[in-house]
Design a protein around this motif. Structure first.
Motif, PDB file in Angstrom:
ATOM      1  N   LYS A 196       0.814  -1.219   0.000  1.00 15.81           N
ATOM      2  CA  LYS A 196       0.000   0.000   0.000  1.00 15.81           C
ATOM      3  C   LYS A 196       0.850   1.272   0.000  1.00 15.81           C
ATOM      4  CE  LYS A 196      -3.629  -2.357   2.606  1.00 15.81           C
ATOM      5  NZ  LYS A 196      -4.330  -2.455   3.909  1.00 15.81           N
ATOM      6  N   VAL A 197       2.169   1.105   0.096  1.00 17.41           N
ATOM      7  CA  VAL A 197       3.048   2.272   0.119  1.00 17.41           C
ATOM      8  C   VAL A 197       3.214   2.800  -1.306  1.00 17.41           C
ATOM      9  CG1 VAL A 197       5.379   3.101   0.616  1.00 17.41           C
ATOM     10  CG2 VAL A 197       4.269   1.464   2.166  1.00 17.41           C
ATOM     11  N   PRO A 198       2.891   4.068  -1.556  1.00 16.58           N
ATOM     12  CA  PRO A 198       3.052   4.620  -2.908  1.00 16.58           C
ATOM     13  C   PRO A 198       4.495   4.486  -3.389  1.00 16.58           C
ATOM     14  CG  PRO A 198       1.783   6.117  -1.535  1.00 16.58           C
ATOM     15  CD  PRO A 198       2.315   5.059  -0.614  1.00 16.58           C
ATOM     16  N   GLY A 199       4.646   4.020  -4.615  1.00 16.61           N
ATOM     17  CA  GLY A 199       5.981   3.912  -5.209  1.00 16.61           C
ATOM     18  C   GLY A 199       6.696   2.615  -4.925  1.00 16.61           C
ATOM     19  N   VAL A 200       6.090   1.722  -4.162  1.00 18.21           N
ATOM     20  CA  VAL A 200       6.726   0.444  -3.809  1.00 18.21           C
ATOM     21  C   VAL A 200       5.941  -0.697  -4.442  1.00 18.21           C
ATOM     22  CG1 VAL A 200       7.248  -1.162  -1.925  1.00 18.21           C
ATOM     23  CG2 VAL A 200       7.739   1.284  -1.669  1.00 18.21           C
ATOM     24  N   ARG A 201       6.667  -1.663  -4.961  1.00 15.44           N
ATOM     25  CA  ARG A 201       6.035  -2.847  -5.534  1.00 15.44           C
ATOM     26  C   ARG A 201       6.655  -4.090  -4.884  1.00 15.44           C
ATOM     27  NH1 ARG A 201       7.478  -2.018 -10.343  1.00 15.44           N
ATOM     28  NH2 ARG A 201       8.761  -3.767 -10.995  1.00 15.44           N
ATOM     29  N   VAL A 202       5.811  -5.036  -4.491  1.00 17.88           N
ATOM     30  CA  VAL A 202       6.291  -6.281  -3.880  1.00 17.88           C
ATOM     31  C   VAL A 202       5.780  -7.446  -4.710  1.00 17.88           C
ATOM     32  CG1 VAL A 202       6.290  -7.739  -1.830  1.00 17.88           C
ATOM     33  CG2 VAL A 202       6.285  -5.250  -1.578  1.00 17.88           C
ATOM     34  N   GLU A 203       6.694  -8.354  -5.051  1.00 12.93           N
ATOM     35  CA  GLU A 203       6.319  -9.530  -5.830  1.00 12.93           C
ATOM     36  C   GLU A 203       6.741 -10.780  -5.058  1.00 12.93           C
ATOM     37  OE1 GLU A 203       8.192  -9.086  -9.620  1.00 12.93           O
ATOM     38  OE2 GLU A 203       7.099  -7.246 -10.100  1.00 12.93           O
ATOM     39  N   LEU A 204       5.915 -11.802  -5.128  1.00 13.31           N
ATOM     40  CA  LEU A 204       6.227 -13.073  -4.470  1.00 13.31           C
ATOM     41  C   LEU A 204       6.454 -14.150  -5.521  1.00 13.31           C
ATOM     42  CD1 LEU A 204       3.786 -13.447  -1.468  1.00 13.31           C
ATOM     43  CD2 LEU A 204       6.231 -13.078  -1.398  1.00 13.31           C
TER      44      LEU A 204
END
Length: 514
Positions: A248-256
C-alpha cells in the motif's frame, strides 16, 4: 513458475568509494541508471561464485539454467559427449575478460581446477577425473565414471570462470576479472558494500544499468524500511508480516515468487532420541505444516512433506500422504517408543530423562525464527520441551560438526534435484548432517547420474523420495516463497528460481526515477 504480485582476500582498491554511488539517495539524485540493492547478507569476501555470477554478473559459467530449468549455452557455444566418460565444450568466439585478454580453453581449465580444489563436493558431483585444453577453443573433460549430468553441474555458480590474472601467486583472489556484463568497481571491506559497473565491451546484449550497488542490510525489517524511504531501490526476503502494508506504500512494488527451496528440520540421528525411527515418525505427525504456512509465513509458502516443489517434473506427490498432521498418532508413537509422561508435568520421560531438545536456526531468512517458535509450541502439545536458539549460520554448523546438537531448522535450495538428493541423502553427501546411510539410495543416486533419459531419471528421483521421506532423516516443512521488493521505477526484473538466493538479471533497469 507461480508469480503472485502483491504490490582473507587481498583486494586492490578496497575501501574506496565512488562519488555518487554509495548511497541510495545520492544515486537517485545524481544518476538515472544506478540501482542500489539492499543485500540480505554481509559481503565478507568476493571469492564467492553466487555473488560473482548470480548477483553482480561479473563472472559467467560455461552453461546456465534458464528460468524454466532448461540448459542453455553461455561461455560454451556448444557441447557434446565424445564417449561414455569424455565431454567436449566449444567456447564462444569473441569473448574477452574485463582486462582485455581472450577467453581460452586453458583459462577455463585453470578456473575449473581451482573450483574443484576449493570444494571437494564439486568433485563428487561432477566426477571429473581430468581437464585439458584440446585447442584454444575446446575444453575436454574426462569423468571417472559416466555422468550424464556433467553439463548441468558445470552450470553451477561455483564453476564460474575468472581470468588467471584475478589471482596472486598463492592462488588468492586479488581482483575478480570475469567476462560478464558488469565488471568489478569497488568493495568497501568495512561496510561490505560492493559496486559493479557496466562492461562496455560485453560479448552479449548490453546491461540495462550503468552501475549496481550492493549494500548489506542484514535485518529484514530494516531492509523494508529502507525500501519504503527510498534509501534503496531493490531488495529481497522482506518480512512476510510487512508485505500487506508495503503493497500500500506509494511507489513500492512487492512480488512473491515460488522458489525451489525447502524449510526443513535436520536431526542428529547419531544420538537419542532421533536415532529411534519411531520418534522421527512421531515428530513428523506432530507438525502442523499448513498452520505454520498460514500463521507464520502469512501464506507465503507451500506446506510439503516431500523435498521438492509440487510442480517440478521430478516431484513425487505420493509422499505427501505419509505424515499428515495427526497429533494423536504422534502421541501414540511416542508412547510406543517408551517416551511417556509419568510424573504428569506435561513432558515425556524415558529412563529418567525428560524429552528436552534444542532447535537451532538463524535469523537472516525472516521466516525461520518465528517458524522455530511455532515448532516449539507444537512439540509442547505432544509432550516435548524444546528450546529455540538463534545463532549465526557458521556457529550452528560448527556445533553440528562437533556432534553437539539436536535439531537445526534450515533452508536449502532444491532446484537441481540430483545435487540436492546426493548431497542431503547420499551417504557421503556434503549436506548429510544426519549421517543417514542407505545403500539402496546410494545406488539409485549413481544410477540416476548415469541415466541419459530425463523421464527415466526423474522416475529414479521419485523412487528415492519415497525411501527417504519414509526414513525421514530430515523433516520437510514448507517450500519457500521469495518476497522481492522494488521501487516502481525499477523495470525488467525477471526472477530466476535456480539462484542460491536472488538472481538479478542484466536486463533490469530504472526508468523515470523521480
Amino acid at each position: 513458475m507461480l508469480v503472485v504480485i502483491l504490490g582473507g582476500l587481498i583486494l586492490a582498491g578496497c575501501g574506496k568509494q565512488e562519488p555518487g554511488t554509495t548511497t541510495g539517495n545520492q544515486a537517485g539524485k545524481n544518476a538515472d541508471r544506478i540501482l542500489v540493492i539492499g543485500s540480505r547478507d554481509p559481503i565478507r569476501t568476493l571469492d564467492d561464485g553466487f555473488l560473482l555470477v548470480e548477483k553482480t554478473h561479473i563472472a559467467e559459467t560455461l552453461l546456465r539454467m534458464s528460468e524454466d530449468y532448461r540448459l542453455e549455452p553461455l561461455l560454451a557455444a556448444g557441447w557434446k559427449q565424445v564417449d561414455a566418460n569424455t565431454w567436449e565444450f566449444t567456447l564462444r568466439d569473441g569473448v574477452k575478460f574485463h582486462d582485455g585478454s581472450a577467453l581460452t580453453a586453458a583459462a577455463v581449465v585453470q578456473a575449473l581446477e581451482r573450483a574443484l580444489g576449493n570444494n571437494p563436493r564439486s568433485k563428487d558431483l561432477t566426477k571429473i577425473a581430468s581437464l585439458n585444453a584440446a585447442d584454444e577453443k575446446t575444453l575436454r573433460v574426462v569423468t571417472a565414471k559416466p555422468n550424464m549430468l556433467l553439463p548441468e553441474a558445470l552450470a553451477g555458480a561455483d564453476f564460474c570462470v575468472l581470468s588467471p590474472a584475478s589471482y596472486n601467486d598463492r592462488g588468492e583472489l586479488v581482483r575478480p576479472i570475469g567476462t560478464g556484463p558488469f565488471r568489478f568497481a569497488s568493495w568497501d571491506q568495512a561496510t561490505g558494500q560492493v559496486t559493479v559497473e557496466r562492461n562496455p565491451d560485453y560479448w552479449g546484449p548490453a546491461a540495462g544499468l550503468d552501475k549496481m550497488v550492493f549494500r548489506p542490510i542484514p535485518d529484514a525489517n530494516t531492509r523494508a524500511l529502507a525500501l519504503e524511504k527510498g534509501e534503496i531501490d531493490f531488495t529481497f526476503d522482506l518480512p512476510y508480516g510487512e508485505i500487506a502494508r508495503l503493497q500500500k506504500v506509494p511507489g513500492v512494488r512487492v512480488e512473491l515468487y515460488s522458489e525451489p527451496r525447502i524449510y526443513r528440520l535436520e536431526m542428529n540421528m547419531s544420538r537419542a532420541p532421533f536415532s529411534d525411527f519411531k520418534v522421527r515418525e512421531a515428530l513428523n505427525y506432530a507438525i502442523d505444516r499448513a498452520g505454520i504456512v498460514k500463521s507464520v509465513l502469512h501464506g507465503c509458502g507451500d506446506a510439503t512433506i516431500g523435498p521438492f516443489m509440487h510442480d517440478t517434473p521430478w516431484c513425487n506427490r505420493d509422499v505427501e500422504y505419509m505424515y499428515r498432521y495427526d497429533p494423536e498418532k504422534a502421541r501414540s508413537l511416542f508412547d510406543e517408543a517408551g517416551w511417556v509422561d509419568k510424573d504428569g508435568d506435561g513432558i515425556r520421560e524415558k529412563n529418567g530423562r525428560p524429552f528436552a531438545i534444542t532447535i537451532m536456526t538463524w535469523a537472516s531468512r525472516p521466516g525461520m525464527p518465528p517458524m522455530a517458535e511455532a515448532l516449539q509450541a507444537q512439540f509442547r502439545e505432544v509432550g516435548i520441551k524444546a528450546q529455540v536458539q538463534i545463532l549465526e549460520y557458521g556457529a550452528i554448523y560448527d556445533r553440528v560438526k562437533q556432534g553437539d546438537w539436536d535439531m537445526v531448522l534450515a533452508s536449502f535450495q532444491t532446484s537441481d534435484p540430483h545435487r540436492y538428493l546426493a548431497s542431503v541423502y547420499g551417504s557421503k553427501g556434503s549436506q548429510n548432517v544426519a549421517k543417514y546411510k542407505n545403500k539402496l539410495v546410494d545406488s539409485l543416486i549413481d544410477e540416476a547420474a548415469a541415466t541419459a533419459d530425463p523421464d527415466k531419471r526423474y522416475g529414479i528421483y521419485r523412487e528415492i523420495q519415497t525411501i527417504v521421506t519414509k526414513d525421514t532423516p530430515v523433516i520437510n516443512i514448507a517450500c519457500y516463497r521469495m518476497a522481492v521488493g522494488m521501487r516502481d521505477y525499477v523495470k525488467g526484473f525477471k526472477f530466476n528460481p535456480n539462484a542460491h538466493d536472488l538472481h538479478t538479471n542484466p536486463e533490469i533497469t530504472v526508468e523515470k526515477r523521480p
